[in-house]
Write an enzyme that holds these catalytic residues in place. Structure first.
Site, PDB file in Angstrom:
ATOM      1  N   CYS A   1       6.641  -6.427  -0.297  1.00 19.48           N
ATOM      2  CA  CYS A   1       5.585  -5.496  -0.698  1.00 19.48           C
ATOM      3  C   CYS A   1       4.963  -4.876   0.554  1.00 19.48           C
ATOM      4  O   CYS A   1       4.986  -5.457   1.631  1.00 19.48           O
ATOM      5  CB  CYS A   1       4.534  -6.262  -1.498  1.00 19.48           C
ATOM      6  SG  CYS A   1       3.071  -5.305  -1.876  1.00 19.48           S
TER       7      CYS A   1
ATOM      8  N   SER B   1       1.991  -4.701   1.410  1.00 14.75           N
ATOM      9  CA  SER B   1       0.939  -5.542   2.009  1.00 14.75           C
ATOM     10  C   SER B   1       1.513  -6.569   2.986  1.00 14.75           C
ATOM     11  O   SER B   1       0.840  -6.954   3.936  1.00 14.75           O
ATOM     12  CB  SER B   1       0.147  -6.273   0.923  1.00 14.75           C
ATOM     13  OG  SER B   1      -0.502  -5.335   0.130  1.00 14.75           O
TER      14      SER B   1
ATOM     15  N   HIS C   1       1.789  -4.642   6.011  1.00 12.46           N
ATOM     16  CA  HIS C   1       0.446  -4.395   6.565  1.00 12.46           C
ATOM     17  C   HIS C   1      -0.011  -5.579   7.425  1.00 12.46           C
ATOM     18  O   HIS C   1      -0.731  -5.400   8.402  1.00 12.46           O
ATOM     19  CB  HIS C   1      -0.572  -4.170   5.435  1.00 12.46           C
ATOM     20  CG  HIS C   1      -0.488  -2.800   4.807  1.00 12.46           C
ATOM     21  ND1 HIS C   1       0.121  -1.731   5.406  1.00 12.46           N
ATOM     22  CD2 HIS C   1      -0.966  -2.327   3.620  1.00 12.46           C
ATOM     23  CE1 HIS C   1       0.026  -0.664   4.631  1.00 12.46           C
ATOM     24  NE2 HIS C   1      -0.622  -0.997   3.529  1.00 12.46           N
TER      25      HIS C   1
ATOM     26  N   HIS D   1       4.427 -12.515  -1.409  1.00 13.40           N
ATOM     27  CA  HIS D   1       3.524 -12.805  -2.532  1.00 13.40           C
ATOM     28  C   HIS D   1       4.019 -12.203  -3.842  1.00 13.40           C
ATOM     29  O   HIS D   1       3.298 -12.225  -4.826  1.00 13.40           O
ATOM     30  CB  HIS D   1       2.124 -12.266  -2.217  1.00 13.40           C
ATOM     31  CG  HIS D   1       2.100 -10.789  -2.019  1.00 13.40           C
ATOM     32  ND1 HIS D   1       2.513 -10.199  -0.844  1.00 13.40           N
ATOM     33  CD2 HIS D   1       1.745  -9.778  -2.839  1.00 13.40           C
ATOM     34  CE1 HIS D   1       2.398  -8.886  -0.958  1.00 13.40           C
ATOM     35  NE2 HIS D   1       1.958  -8.600  -2.175  1.00 13.40           N
TER      36      HIS D   1
ATOM     37  N   CYS E   1       3.554  -8.684  -8.316  1.00 16.62           N
ATOM     38  CA  CYS E   1       2.657  -7.789  -7.574  1.00 16.62           C
ATOM     39  C   CYS E   1       2.852  -6.325  -7.968  1.00 16.62           C
ATOM     40  O   CYS E   1       2.131  -5.802  -8.795  1.00 16.62           O
ATOM     41  CB  CYS E   1       2.777  -7.946  -6.058  1.00 16.62           C
ATOM     42  SG  CYS E   1       1.618  -6.849  -5.219  1.00 16.62           S
TER      43      CYS E   1
HETATM   44  N1  COD Z   1      -0.636  12.523   0.017  1.00 21.51           N
HETATM   45  C1  COD Z   1       0.259  12.224  -0.962  1.00 21.51           C
HETATM   46  N2  COD Z   1       1.132  11.191  -0.868  1.00 21.51           N
HETATM   47  C2  COD Z   1       1.120  10.460   0.247  1.00 21.51           C
HETATM   48  C3  COD Z   1       0.223  10.721   1.320  1.00 21.51           C
HETATM   49  C4  COD Z   1      -0.677  11.819   1.158  1.00 21.51           C
HETATM   50  N3  COD Z   1      -1.550  12.127   2.122  1.00 21.51           N
HETATM   51  N4  COD Z   1       0.448   9.814   2.298  1.00 21.51           N
HETATM   52  C5  COD Z   1       1.429   9.006   1.872  1.00 21.51           C
HETATM   53  N5  COD Z   1       1.849   9.400   0.637  1.00 21.51           N
HETATM   54  C6  COD Z   1       2.884   8.811  -0.208  1.00 21.51           C
HETATM   55  C7  COD Z   1       4.117   8.357   0.576  1.00 21.51           C
HETATM   56  O1  COD Z   1       5.017   9.403   0.796  1.00 21.51           O
HETATM   57  C8  COD Z   1       4.685   7.283  -0.366  1.00 21.51           C
HETATM   58  O2  COD Z   1       5.616   7.825  -1.276  1.00 21.51           O
HETATM   59  C9  COD Z   1       3.468   6.775  -1.150  1.00 21.51           C
HETATM   60  O3  COD Z   1       2.369   7.621  -0.787  1.00 21.51           O
HETATM   61  C10 COD Z   1       3.085   5.325  -0.786  1.00 21.51           C
HETATM   62  O4  COD Z   1       4.113   4.507  -1.178  1.00 21.51           O
HETATM   63  P1  COD Z   1       4.567   3.145  -0.417  1.00 21.51           P
HETATM   64  O5  COD Z   1       6.007   2.922  -0.736  1.00 21.51           O
HETATM   65  O6  COD Z   1       4.157   3.248   1.000  1.00 21.51           O
HETATM   66  O7  COD Z   1       3.700   2.009  -1.035  1.00 21.51           O
HETATM   67  P2  COD Z   1       3.668   1.129  -2.376  1.00 21.51           P
HETATM   68  O8  COD Z   1       3.772   1.961  -3.611  1.00 21.51           O
HETATM   69  O9  COD Z   1       4.618  -0.014  -2.283  1.00 21.51           O
HETATM   70  O10 COD Z   1       2.158   0.545  -2.239  1.00 21.51           O
HETATM   71  C11 COD Z   1       1.139   1.416  -2.106  1.00 21.51           C
HETATM   72  C12 COD Z   1      -0.230   0.698  -2.106  1.00 21.51           C
HETATM   73  C13 COD Z   1      -1.260   1.748  -1.857  1.00 21.51           C
HETATM   74  C14 COD Z   1      -0.491   0.083  -3.460  1.00 21.51           C
HETATM   75  C15 COD Z   1      -0.289  -0.400  -1.019  1.00 21.51           C
HETATM   76  O11 COD Z   1      -0.052   0.134   0.236  1.00 21.51           O
HETATM   77  C16 COD Z   1      -1.664  -1.044  -0.993  1.00 21.51           C
HETATM   78  O12 COD Z   1      -2.624  -0.527  -0.489  1.00 21.51           O
HETATM   79  N6  COD Z   1      -1.741  -2.230  -1.545  1.00 21.51           N
HETATM   80  C17 COD Z   1      -2.977  -2.948  -1.584  1.00 21.51           C
HETATM   81  C18 COD Z   1      -3.553  -2.928  -2.945  1.00 21.51           C
HETATM   82  C19 COD Z   1      -3.504  -4.264  -3.608  1.00 21.51           C
HETATM   83  O13 COD Z   1      -3.740  -4.380  -4.800  1.00 21.51           O
HETATM   84  N7  COD Z   1      -3.152  -5.293  -2.855  1.00 21.51           N
HETATM   85  C20 COD Z   1      -2.917  -6.571  -3.355  1.00 21.51           C
HETATM   86  C21 COD Z   1      -1.521  -7.052  -3.150  1.00 21.51           C
HETATM   87  S1  COD Z   1      -0.406  -5.937  -2.622  1.00 21.51           S
HETATM   88 ZN    ZN Z   2       1.716  -6.762  -3.030  1.00 21.78          ZN
END
Ligand code: COD
Ligand code: ZN
Ligand code: ZN
Length: 416
Positions: free
Chosen positions: A87, A89, A92, A108, A215
Site C-alpha cells: 500500500c 502508506s 510513505h 498492513h 486496506c
Molecule cells: N490532481 C489529480 N490527481 C492527482 C494529483 C493532482 N494534483 N496528484 C496526484 N494525482 C493522482 C496520481 O496520478 C495517482 O493516480 C493518484 O492521484 C494517487 O494514487 P496512488 O496510486 O498514489 O495511491 P493510492 O490510491 O494507493 O492511495 C492514495 C491515498 C491517498 C489513499 C494514500 O496515499 C493515503 O493517503 N493513504 C492514507 C489514508 C489512510 O486511510 N491510511 C490508512 C492506511 S493506508
Molecule cells: Zn494502506
C-alpha cells in the site's frame, strides 16, 4: 445364527490410504497450509523463526531477513500471513512522509490463517482464515459504543509507538527488537496482533485477493458507501485514481450514482476508471481554469453532490470541497494530508452549508464489517481482480515498491 451375521466390510489398503489423504487435505485446507508444512500443534507456544522484510532505516529498501516471532501473549493472536498487498502508506514510511519508529516490519494489507492464540482469546481459533486490522474494534471505547464512526481509541495510527499494548515487541532480528507497524506488521510470514484487531473471514475466501479488503479496497469503497452514503442518482467526483480512488469509483457505482466524474493528472488511469464505473474522466492539466470551476461547468453550475479526495494533497482537498454543491454537497477526505500541513480556506465554502468529512478505512467498524465485505466479494457484489495488476513472490518486495513508485501497478500482492 452367528455364522450368518454379516461381516463388517473391510477396507482395502488403497482405500485406507485414500481416506487418510482426504483427512490430511481437509485439515490442511482448514489451516491454509501447504502439504509438508506442520504448524498449529507443533509451533504453538514456541518462538517461530521465519522470513520477513525488515526496514532498518528510513530511505533504505527493506531487506529480507530471518526473524524470530514470539508466541502470542494474553488476548493476542499469531497469524501465518499468506498474502500481503503493498500500500502507498508502506512506501510513505520508507520516504518519511509517514512517521514510524525504525527498525520495523511494515505491511498492513494482508490475509492469513491463525497459527496459535494467547490466553483468553475466544473469537478466533487456530486454522481460522483471518484479515488483520490496522484499526481494531475494542467494543468498549466511545467510538465503538457509538453507532457512528470507526476510529477505535485503541487504534495504532494515533499511538504510533510500534509496540504491542504491554509496551513490548514480538519481533527480533540479529539480537535487535523490531517495531510493529499499525499493530499489524504483515511483511512477515508470521505476525502477532491483538485479538481486537483480527476479523475472521469465510473459510473459502481466496486470501491472495481478499487481502485487499485489509486496506485499499475497503478504504476507497467505504468512503462512498459507508462514510458519504452516496444516494442513487447522485453525481460524484473522485479525485485521484490509484487503487484507493478506483475503489471509491466502484463504491459510487455500487451506491447507484448516475454520474461519476474521475479526476487525475495521469490520463493513463482513465481506461481502468471507466472499466470500474466512471462515466467521464477529466485531467485538470487540460484546463486553464481551476478544476472546481470545470466541474461546476460540467454540472450546469450546480456542483457535484459528492466529491472524494483520494490523493493526500491540501490543494486537491480544497478543490474537491469547492467542487460540490454549495449547500447540499458533501466532500470526503480519504488521502492522508502531508505532515504539519495547514488549510488556508475561504470560510464561505462551509458557511453556505457544504459538509466536509474525513474517512479512515472507509468508515467501517472493522470487526463487524470486514467479514461482511469478504462475503460480499464471495457473492460477486464487487470485483478485486482489476485492482491486482501484479502478483510477486514475497522475496521480490522491492520490485513491488518500484512498480508502485513508477505508477506501473495499481496493487502488487506478495505471496509466501
Ligand atoms: N490532481 C489529480 N490527481 C492527482 C494529483 C493532482 N494534483 N496528484 C496526484 N494525482 C493522482 C496520481 O496520478 C495517482 O493516480 C493518484 O492521484 C494517487 O494514487 P496512488 O496510486 O498514489 O495511491 P493510492 O490510491 O494507493 O492511495 C492514495 C491515498 C491517498 C489513499 C494514500 O496515499 C493515503 O493517503 N493513504 C492514507 C489514508 C489512510 O486511510 N491510511 C490508512 C492506511 S493506508
Ligand atoms: Zn494502506
Ligand atoms: Zn474501541
Amino acid at each position: 445364527m452367528r455364522g450368518t451375521r454379516k461381516q463388517p466390510t473391510l477396507l482395502t489398503n488403497k482405500e485406507i490410504k485414500q481416506a487418510i489423504d482426504f483427512l490430511k487435505q481437509t485439515e490442511l485446507r482448514a489451516t491454509g497450509l501447504q502439504l509438508g508444512e506442520r504448524s498449529t500443534m507443533s509451533t504453538a507456544g514456541k518462538v517461530i523463526k521465519c522470513k520477513a522484510a525488515v526496514a532498518w532505516e528510513i530511505k533504505k529498501p527493506p531487506s529480507i531477513e530471518q526473524i524470530e516471532v514470539a508466541p502470542p501473549k494474553a488476548h493476542e493472536v499469531r497469524i501465518k500471513i499468506l498474502a500481503v498487498g503493498i500500500c502507498r502508506s508502506d512506501d510513505h514510511v520508507l520516504t518519511g512522509a509517514l512517521a514510524a519508529p525504525f527498525p520495523l516490519v511494515m505491511g498492513h494489507e494482508s490475509a492469513g490463517v491463525v497459527e496459535s492464540i494467547g490466553e483468553g482469546v475466544t473469537s478466533v481459533k487456530p486454522g481460522d482464515k483471518v484479515i488483520p486490522l490496522f484499526i481494531p474494534q475494542c467494543g468498549k471505547c466511545r467510538t465503538c459504543r457509538s453507532a457512528r464512526g470507526n476510529l477505535c481509541t485503541e487504534n495504532f495510527l494515533g499511538r504510533n509507538s510500534g509496540l504491542m499494548c504491554d509496551g513490548t515487541t514480538r519481533f527480533t532480528c540479529k539480537g535487535k527488537s523490531l517495531h510493529h507497524f499499525m499493530g499489524v506488521s504483515s511483511f512477515s510470514e508470521y505476525t502477532v496482533v491483538h485479538e481486537n484487531a483480527v476479523a475472521k473471514i469465510d473459510d473459502d475466501a481466496p486470501l491472495e485477493k481478499v487481502c485487499l479488503i485489509g486496506c485499499g479496497f475497503s478504504t476507497g469503497y467505504g468512503a462512498a458507501v459507508q462514510t458519504a452514503q452516496v444516494e442513487p442518482g447522485s453525481t460524484c467526483a473522485v479525485f485521484g485514481l490509484g487503487g484507493v480512488g478506483l475503489s471509491t469509483v466502484m463504491g459510487c457505482k455500487a451506491a447507484g450514482a448516475s454520474r461519476i466524474i474521475a479526476v487525475d493528472i495521469n490520463k493513463s488511469k482513465f481506461p481502468k476508471a471507466k472499466e470500474m464505473g466512471a462515466t467521464e474522466c477529466v485531467n485538470p492539466l487540460d484546463f486553464k481554469k481551476p478544476i472546481n470551476e470545470v466541474l461546476f461547468d460540467m454540472t450546469g453550475g450546480e456542483g457535484v453532490d459528492y466529491s472524494f479526495e483520494v490523493i493526500g494533497r491540501i490543494d486537491t482537498m480544497t478543490a474537491a470541497l469547492a467542487s460540490c454543491h454549495n449547500n447540499i454537497g458533501t466532500s470526503v477526505i480519504v488521502g492522508a494530508p502531508p505532515p504539519d500541513s495547514q488549510f488556508n480556506l475561504d470560510p464561505m465554502l462551509l458557511f453556505t452549508g457544504r459538509t466536509w468529512k474525513g474517512s479512515v478505512f472507509g468508515g467501517w467498524k472493522t470487526r463487524d464489517y470486514i467479514p461482511k465485505l469478504v462475503s460480499d466479494f464471495m457473492g460477486k457484489k464487487f470485483m478485486l481482480d482489476p485492482l491486482i495488476t501484479h502478483t510477486l513472490p514475497f522475496d521480490n518486495i522491492n520490485e513491488g515498491f518500484e512498480l508502485l513508485r513508477t505508477g506501473k501497478s495499481i496493487r502488487t500482492v506478495l505471496t509466501f
